[in-house]
Design an enzyme around this catalytic site. Structure first.
Site, PDB file in Angstrom:
ATOM      1  N   CYS A 137      45.526  13.123 -57.004  1.00  0.00           N
ATOM      2  CA  CYS A 137      46.771  12.634 -57.607  1.00  0.00           C
ATOM      3  C   CYS A 137      47.966  13.429 -57.080  1.00  0.00           C
ATOM      4  O   CYS A 137      48.112  14.609 -57.376  1.00  0.00           O
ATOM      5  CB  CYS A 137      46.636  12.750 -59.129  1.00  0.00           C
ATOM      6  SG  CYS A 137      48.173  12.715 -60.049  1.00  0.00           S
TER       7      CYS A 137
ATOM      8  N   CYS B  89      50.318  14.948 -59.602  1.00  0.00           N
ATOM      9  CA  CYS B  89      49.662  16.077 -60.283  1.00  0.00           C
ATOM     10  C   CYS B  89      49.830  17.348 -59.453  1.00  0.00           C
ATOM     11  O   CYS B  89      50.072  18.427 -59.998  1.00  0.00           O
ATOM     12  CB  CYS B  89      48.179  15.802 -60.479  1.00  0.00           C
ATOM     13  SG  CYS B  89      47.810  14.386 -61.522  1.00  0.00           S
TER      14      CYS B  89
END
Ligand SMILES: [Zn+2]
Length: 151
Positions: free
Chosen positions: A75, A78
């Site tokens: 991600c 993230c």
């Protein structure tokens, strides 16, 4: 591997004598004392990688608000948020605890929080979720959430 990471995250090396001290989850945000040389052990100032056992033990017994970072290695946002999470842990040391939950390795925890998109952040106080939001935010926003929860 999992157990080693978990144990490592709750063991703090004494800055004076380098003895490894085990810290109970309810004392993560406190200044402790080295069991050997009695030097002060500063509160945890970095995010802790949590598995289910550690997650329940920290969120269930922490005396301070706990910020959860639900993330995964693939991600991009993230990864962008990771330094903000680290900075939050540093800035809020002694007033809050920061846990990271890898949603690929621990999907059951993410399911309990209805995490459908990541990054996703939750704040837990006295064992109960008091706030949750998805999407990238800066450390100042994370710290505000924690202060709102009493940090
Ligand atoms: Zn020591």
């Amino acid at each position: 591997m999992e157990n080693e990471r978990r144990r490592a995250s709750l063991i703090r090396e004494c800055p004076s004598c380098h003895t490894k001290n085990r810290i109970p989850p309810e004392h993560l945000a406190e200044t402790g004392q080295c069991g050997k040389c009695k030097a002060p052990l500063p509160p945890v100032a970095e995010p802790i990688e949590a598995d289910a056992e550690l997650f329940d033990s920290v969120t269930g017994s922490a005396a301070v608000p706990v910020l959860i970072d639900f993330w995964a290695a693939w991600c991009g946002p993230c990864r962008m948020a990771a330094p903000e999470v680290e900075r939050t842990a540093r800035n809020m040391a002694g007033r809050a605890v920061v846990l990271k939950v890898d949603t690929d390795r621990h999907p059951a925890i993410a399911e309990r929080f209805n995490v459908t998109g990541i990054p996703n952040f939750a704040v837990i106080k006295d064992g109960r979720p008091v706030f949750q939001q998805s999407g990238y935010v800066s450390h100042t926003q994370m710290e505000e959430w924690l202060r709102n929860a009493g940090a």
